[in-house]
Scaffold this motif. Structure first.
Motif, PDB file in Angstrom:
ATOM      1  N   VAL A 157       0.947  -1.166  -0.071  1.00 38.50           N
ATOM      2  CA  VAL A 157       0.039  -0.141  -0.197  1.00 38.50           C
ATOM      3  C   VAL A 157       0.863   1.379  -0.038  1.00 38.50           C
ATOM      4  O   VAL A 157       0.440   2.345  -0.628  1.00 38.50           O
ATOM      5  N   ALA A 158       1.954   1.343   0.563  1.00 39.16           N
ATOM      6  CA  ALA A 158       2.860   2.315   0.936  1.00 39.16           C
ATOM      7  C   ALA A 158       3.664   2.871  -0.488  1.00 39.16           C
ATOM      8  O   ALA A 158       3.531   3.697  -1.015  1.00 39.16           O
ATOM      9  N   PHE A 159       3.795   1.832  -1.453  1.00 37.13           N
ATOM     10  CA  PHE A 159       4.255   1.820  -2.832  1.00 37.13           C
ATOM     11  C   PHE A 159       3.017   2.410  -3.594  1.00 37.13           C
ATOM     12  O   PHE A 159       3.415   3.595  -4.284  1.00 37.13           O
ATOM     13  N   ALA A 160       1.823   2.043  -3.525  1.00 34.59           N
ATOM     14  CA  ALA A 160       0.785   2.494  -4.342  1.00 34.59           C
ATOM     15  C   ALA A 160       0.621   3.850  -3.959  1.00 34.59           C
ATOM     16  O   ALA A 160      -0.049   4.801  -4.943  1.00 34.59           O
ATOM     17  N   ALA A 161       0.815   4.456  -2.688  1.00 37.64           N
ATOM     18  CA  ALA A 161       0.383   5.803  -2.173  1.00 37.64           C
ATOM     19  C   ALA A 161       1.751   6.769  -2.342  1.00 37.64           C
ATOM     20  O   ALA A 161       1.799   7.758  -2.228  1.00 37.64           O
ATOM     21  N   SER A 162       2.811   6.024  -3.187  1.00 37.22           N
ATOM     22  CA  SER A 162       3.914   6.863  -3.102  1.00 37.22           C
ATOM     23  C   SER A 162       4.202   7.628  -4.293  1.00 37.22           C
ATOM     24  O   SER A 162       3.549   7.309  -5.472  1.00 37.22           O
ATOM     25  N   PRO A 163       4.973   8.635  -4.526  1.00 38.43           N
ATOM     26  CA  PRO A 163       5.215   9.093  -5.970  1.00 38.43           C
ATOM     27  C   PRO A 163       5.892   8.277  -6.956  1.00 38.43           C
ATOM     28  O   PRO A 163       5.612   8.114  -7.974  1.00 38.43           O
ATOM     29  N   GLN A 164       6.461   7.148  -6.593  1.00 38.29           N
ATOM     30  CA  GLN A 164       7.121   6.217  -7.284  1.00 38.29           C
ATOM     31  C   GLN A 164       6.102   5.446  -8.058  1.00 38.29           C
ATOM     32  O   GLN A 164       6.250   4.796  -9.157  1.00 38.29           O
ATOM     33  N   ALA A 165       4.890   5.288  -7.532  1.00 37.00           N
ATOM     34  CA  ALA A 165       3.723   4.541  -8.409  1.00 37.00           C
ATOM     35  C   ALA A 165       2.960   5.549  -9.372  1.00 37.00           C
ATOM     36  O   ALA A 165       1.732   5.200  -9.518  1.00 37.00           O
ATOM     37  N   GLY A 166       3.534   6.725  -9.602  1.00 35.40           N
ATOM     38  CA  GLY A 166       2.668   7.748 -10.558  1.00 35.40           C
ATOM     39  C   GLY A 166       2.446   7.210 -11.728  1.00 35.40           C
ATOM     40  O   GLY A 166       1.366   7.670 -12.579  1.00 35.40           O
ATOM     41  N   PHE A 167       2.987   6.065 -12.236  1.00 31.25           N
ATOM     42  CA  PHE A 167       2.666   5.529 -13.668  1.00 31.25           C
ATOM     43  C   PHE A 167       1.772   4.396 -13.476  1.00 31.25           C
ATOM     44  O   PHE A 167       1.566   3.424 -14.718  1.00 31.25           O
ATOM     45  N   VAL A 168       1.281   3.838 -12.337  1.00 30.98           N
ATOM     46  CA  VAL A 168       0.474   2.790 -12.096  1.00 30.98           C
ATOM     47  C   VAL A 168      -0.985   2.924 -11.635  1.00 30.98           C
ATOM     48  O   VAL A 168      -1.018   3.673 -10.641  1.00 30.98           O
ATOM     49  N   THR A 169      -1.691   2.692 -12.315  1.00 31.72           N
ATOM     50  CA  THR A 169      -3.219   3.188 -12.167  1.00 31.72           C
ATOM     51  C   THR A 169      -4.353   2.211 -12.680  1.00 31.72           C
ATOM     52  O   THR A 169      -3.935   1.656 -13.843  1.00 31.72           O
ATOM     53  N   GLY A 170      -5.255   1.961 -12.082  1.00 30.97           N
ATOM     54  CA  GLY A 170      -6.638   1.090 -12.681  1.00 30.97           C
ATOM     55  C   GLY A 170      -6.222  -0.326 -12.598  1.00 30.97           C
ATOM     56  O   GLY A 170      -6.782  -1.182 -13.253  1.00 30.97           O
ATOM     57  N   THR A 171      -5.413  -0.867 -11.386  1.00 32.97           N
ATOM     58  CA  THR A 171      -4.951  -2.059 -11.685  1.00 32.97           C
ATOM     59  C   THR A 171      -4.895  -2.788 -10.136  1.00 32.97           C
ATOM     60  O   THR A 171      -5.155  -1.790  -9.452  1.00 32.97           O
ATOM     61  N   THR A 172      -4.513  -3.960 -10.125  1.00 31.59           N
ATOM     62  CA  THR A 172      -4.623  -4.844  -9.020  1.00 31.59           C
ATOM     63  C   THR A 172      -3.172  -5.129  -8.739  1.00 31.59           C
ATOM     64  O   THR A 172      -2.711  -5.875  -9.429  1.00 31.59           O
ATOM     65  N   ILE A 173      -2.757  -4.889  -7.664  1.00 27.96           N
ATOM     66  CA  ILE A 173      -1.587  -5.303  -7.210  1.00 27.96           C
ATOM     67  C   ILE A 173      -1.491  -6.280  -6.082  1.00 27.96           C
ATOM     68  O   ILE A 173      -2.225  -6.312  -5.111  1.00 27.96           O
ATOM     69  N   ASP A 174      -1.239  -7.650  -6.944  1.00 26.06           N
ATOM     70  CA  ASP A 174      -1.405  -8.906  -5.946  1.00 26.06           C
ATOM     71  C   ASP A 174      -0.628  -9.073  -4.879  1.00 26.06           C
ATOM     72  O   ASP A 174       0.588  -9.186  -5.347  1.00 26.06           O
ATOM     73  N   ALA A 175      -1.075  -9.194  -3.789  1.00 23.15           N
ATOM     74  CA  ALA A 175      -0.294  -9.436  -2.435  1.00 23.15           C
ATOM     75  C   ALA A 175      -0.725 -10.672  -1.950  1.00 23.15           C
ATOM     76  O   ALA A 175      -0.908 -10.664  -0.696  1.00 23.15           O
ATOM     77  N   THR A 176      -0.794 -11.684  -2.467  1.00 25.42           N
ATOM     78  CA  THR A 176      -1.501 -13.164  -2.115  1.00 25.42           C
ATOM     79  C   THR A 176      -0.288 -14.086  -1.925  1.00 25.42           C
ATOM     80  O   THR A 176      -0.566 -15.110  -1.545  1.00 25.42           O
ATOM     81  N   GLY A 177       1.226 -13.698  -2.130  1.00 26.19           N
ATOM     82  CA  GLY A 177       2.038 -14.662  -1.942  1.00 26.19           C
ATOM     83  C   GLY A 177       1.799 -15.900  -3.083  1.00 26.19           C
ATOM     84  O   GLY A 177       2.254 -17.026  -2.745  1.00 26.19           O
ATOM     85  N   GLY A 178       1.235 -15.502  -4.251  1.00 18.25           N
ATOM     86  CA  GLY A 178       1.085 -16.489  -4.837  1.00 18.25           C
ATOM     87  C   GLY A 178      -0.156 -17.445  -4.807  1.00 18.25           C
ATOM     88  O   GLY A 178      -0.077 -18.530  -5.020  1.00 18.25           O
TER      89      GLY A 178
END
Length: 241
Positions: free
Chosen positions: A217-238
């Motif tokens: 979540v911290a990454f998604a909230a960061s400036p570094q995630a400015g070109f990531v949108t409308g997607t799902t970051i899977d954090a299920t450990g596979g």
């Protein structure tokens, strides 16, 4: 100082997110529905740059009150984390209309209208992060209505990302797998067989930790995630690969 609102932040994943964003330099508004003592503990951990606000996202008037309180606390809301949610571990034959209505009120209607009312505070380049679930990409009949509610949030994210993209506001989902939290304690902790079954659903062969979801979540909230949108970051450990 940047400001973030984290809903359902008194315990579990929400608590971990609030603490992580505070570590990253945010002033954090800690929303909770019932456990005021736990919310105050989170605020105490963060210090002066945090405030606890009670609101049940399943009650429309309380959603509006929360949005008004946020507006009173800050002119700019840099990050909104729609984390609050409830589960319903029942197959279709055991779901009542009351169960269904409450589930969708908290998991879908609450985040929708809270986001709607807070949008005027979110600046260009802001961040919205919605917590969904790994069950949206697998068949999960044992909690069918819960999976449906999280699927609705994913669709919400997709449409909102398109609308807000021209302003540089990103909207993403973070989808946890099975996480060791208080909400799962009843069936997970203290039962080696349950732990083994849960771990076996993940490619990494273990249950996740709340702080690991907070990191995503911290990454998604960061400036570094400015070109990531409308997607799902899977954090299920596979999960269920």
């Amino acid at each position: 100082m940047r400001t973030a609102l984290v809903t359902g932040a008194s315990r579990g994943i929400g608590r971990a997110i609030a603490l992580r964003l505070a570590k990253d330099g945010f002033r954090v508004i800690v929303n909770y529905a019932r456990d005021g003592a736990a919310a105050r503990e989170v605020v105490d951990r963060i210090g002066a740059n945090a405030v606890a606000v009670r609101a049940d996202l399943g009650v429309p008037e309380e959603v509006t009150a929360l949005a008004q309180r946020v507006a009173a606390e800050t002119d700019v809301l840099d990050v909104l984390v729609n984390n609050a949610g409830i589960g319903l571990p029942r197959p279709i034959g055991e779901v009542t209309r009351a169960d269904y209505a409450r589930l969708f009120a908290v998991n879908v209607e609450g985040p929708f209208f809270l986001t709607q009312q807070l949008l005027p505070l979110i600046p260009d380049g802001g961040r919205i992060v919605n917590l969904t679930s790994g069950v949206t990409r697998i068949a999960f009949p044992e909690a069918i209505a819960y999976a449906m509610s999280k699927g609705a949030v994913q669709t919400f994210t997709l449409a909102l990302a398109k609308e807000l993209g021209p302003r540089g506001i990103t909207v993403n989902n973070v989808a946890p797998g099975i996480i060791d939290t208080d909400a799962n304690a009843g069936w997970l902790r203290g039962d080696p067989e349950a732990q083994a079954r849960a771990a076996g659903r993940h490619a990494v062969n273990r249950v996740g930790r709340a702080d690991e979801i907070a990191d995503v979540v911290a990454f998604a909230a960061s400036p570094q995630a400015g070109f990531v949108t409308g997607t799902t970051i899977d954090a299920t450990g596979g999960g269920n690969l």
